[in-house]
Design an enzyme around this catalytic site. Structure first.
Site, PDB file in Angstrom:
ATOM      1  N   LYS A  89      -1.074  -9.033   2.602  1.00 29.79           N
ATOM      2  CA  LYS A  89      -0.874  -8.948   4.048  1.00 29.79           C
ATOM      3  C   LYS A  89      -1.196  -8.244   4.823  1.00 29.79           C
ATOM      4  CE  LYS A  89       2.885  -6.048   4.074  1.00 29.79           C
ATOM      5  NZ  LYS A  89       2.361  -4.711   4.221  1.00 29.79           N
ATOM      6  N   GLU A 121       9.448  -4.634  10.253  1.00 29.77           N
ATOM      7  CA  GLU A 121       9.979  -3.419   9.942  1.00 29.77           C
ATOM      8  C   GLU A 121      10.126  -2.637  11.133  1.00 29.77           C
ATOM      9  OE1 GLU A 121       6.857  -1.091   7.482  1.00 29.77           O
ATOM     10  OE2 GLU A 121       8.299   0.599   7.065  1.00 29.77           O
ATOM     11  N   GLU A 176      -0.803  -5.850   8.547  1.00 27.39           N
ATOM     12  CA  GLU A 176      -0.824  -5.277   9.522  1.00 27.39           C
ATOM     13  C   GLU A 176      -1.352  -5.394  10.540  1.00 27.39           C
ATOM     14  OE1 GLU A 176       0.154  -0.469   8.749  1.00 27.39           O
ATOM     15  OE2 GLU A 176       1.347  -1.633   6.874  1.00 27.39           O
ATOM     16  N   ASP A 221      -0.912  -6.396  -0.510  1.00 27.09           N
ATOM     17  CA  ASP A 221      -1.144  -5.322   1.328  1.00 27.09           C
ATOM     18  C   ASP A 221      -3.483  -5.371   1.095  1.00 27.09           C
ATOM     19  OD1 ASP A 221       0.685  -5.262   3.244  1.00 27.09           O
ATOM     20  OD2 ASP A 221       1.078  -2.942   1.677  1.00 27.09           O
ATOM     21  N   ASP A 228       0.308  -1.383  -0.189  1.00 29.62           N
ATOM     22  CA  ASP A 228      -0.090   0.069  -0.393  1.00 29.62           C
ATOM     23  C   ASP A 228       1.122   1.283  -0.414  1.00 29.62           C
ATOM     24  OD1 ASP A 228       1.058  -0.077   2.930  1.00 29.62           O
ATOM     25  OD2 ASP A 228      -0.818  -0.358   3.792  1.00 29.62           O
ATOM     26  N   SER A 229       1.684   1.198   0.089  1.00 33.66           N
ATOM     27  CA  SER A 229       3.169   2.013  -0.432  1.00 33.66           C
ATOM     28  C   SER A 229       2.763   2.743  -1.892  1.00 33.66           C
ATOM     29  CB  SER A 229       4.799   2.033  -0.364  1.00 33.66           C
ATOM     30  OG  SER A 229       4.685   0.613  -0.814  1.00 33.66           O
TER      31      SER A 229
HETATM   32  O1  KIV Z   1       3.732  -1.190   1.521  1.00 36.77           O
HETATM   33  C1  KIV Z   1       4.290  -1.174   1.674  1.00 36.77           C
HETATM   34  O2  KIV Z   1       5.129  -1.486   0.569  1.00 36.77           O
HETATM   35  C2  KIV Z   1       4.909  -2.433   2.710  1.00 36.77           C
HETATM   36  C3  KIV Z   1       6.036  -2.604   2.534  1.00 36.77           C
HETATM   37  C4  KIV Z   1       7.051  -1.690   3.478  1.00 36.77           C
HETATM   38  C5  KIV Z   1       7.394  -3.763   3.631  1.00 36.77           C
HETATM   39  O3  KIV Z   1       5.273  -2.866   3.137  1.00 36.77           O
END
Ligand code: KIV
Length: 272
Positions: free
Chosen positions: A121, A190, A123, A91, A52-53
């Site tokens: 994924k 992280e 969190e 994510d 989600d980056s």
């Molecule tokens: O969203 C993302 O890119 C991440 C990584 C930094 C692990 O969760």
């Protein structure tokens, strides 16, 4: 030269667990579009994270919070079309799994069905265990994410190193154990102290993939735009830049502008 110990035609969640067993380090990078994923997959990265980056690097938001489930599915399906070898993990975005476990399952199913990804994924630990169990019960592999969890940035108030204090470190260790017991196939850690990450990696049988978590874990992940130097205002200590694409791309674009203005481009060979 590749240092891979075994050839994997297609990396699966089981391959990652096997890599931990045999001591082969896992490489993971983000990708959000077809062209980048083709390069990343072609270079034999083991897992591609559609993070989600994307909210930061692709859309220019300050945090990962605004990206929607539809947008994540769009990015993920582009990546899946390019990934011939890598495991594709996506994510679940903020607001699509924290509410209740039914919503979490619905979001995970949409990602798997509409993008063709291989895993999701999420969190967090204890707080979201019911959602994680429900997704796993549907046969969807889940990767956990502990330590600095950017979807909770307004709770932390800062992007500094997490779990330096005993209490937070203990919670992280027990969350990692819990994620393993629930059936997650791997965990991203992280921005936490390297010693803590090492202890966690030694205490669980599933792979621990670090970002800013030192070298004594089972693999590493970076945001691909950061490691290629396409982003240039972000330089945390954990980031190794392999290229300086921001400057190189800027120079190329300036050169193009000059060539158009001066009528150097296109020349006769570039015309019909
Ligand atoms: O969203 C993302 O890119 C991440 C990584 C930094 C692990 O969760």
């Amino acid at each position: 030269m590749s240092t891979a110990k075994k050839e994997y035609k297609r990396v699966t969640v089981k391959s990652l667990v096997d890599m931990k067993k045999t001591g082969e380090k896992i490489s993971m990078l983000t990708s959000y579009d077809y062209s980048m994923a083709k390069i990343v997959d072609g270079a034999n990265v083991d897992a591609i994270l559609v993070g989600d980056s994307a909210s930061n690097v692709m859309a220019g938001h300050e945090t990962t919070l605004p990206i929607t489930l539809d947008q994540m599915i769009y990015h993920a399906s582009s990546v899946v079309r390019a990934a011939k070898r890598a495991l594709v993990v996506v994510d679940i975005p903020f607001g699509s799994y924290q509410g209740d476990s039914k919503e979490a399952l619905r979001s995970a199913i949409r990602i798997m069905k509409e993008s063709g990804a291989h895993a999701v994924k999420v969190e967090g630990g204890e707080e979201i265990k019911i959602s994680i169990s429900r997704i796993l019960e549907a046969g969807i592999p889940v990767m956990g994410h502990l330590g600095l969890t950017p979807q909770s940035i307004y709770k932390f108030g800062t992007y500094t190193v997490r779990a330096k204090e005993e209490e937070e470190a203990e919670k992280l260790k027990s969350d990692a154990k819990l994620l393993e017991e629930l059936g997650c196939f791997a965990i991203v850690l992280e921005k936490i102290p390297a010693k803590l990450a090492k202890d966690v990696a030694e205490s669980v049988s599933i792979p621990i993939i670090g970002i800013g978590a030192g070298n004594h874990v089972d693999g590493q992940v970076l945001v691909v735009h950061d490691m290629l130097g396409m982003t240039h205002e972000f330089h945390p200590r954990f980031l190794r830049r392999y290229l300086n694409l921001y400057d190189e791309m800027s120079e190329a674009v300036s050169q193009y502008v000059n060539d158009v203005k001066s009528q150097d481009f296109p020349n006769d060979d570039e015309s019909y």
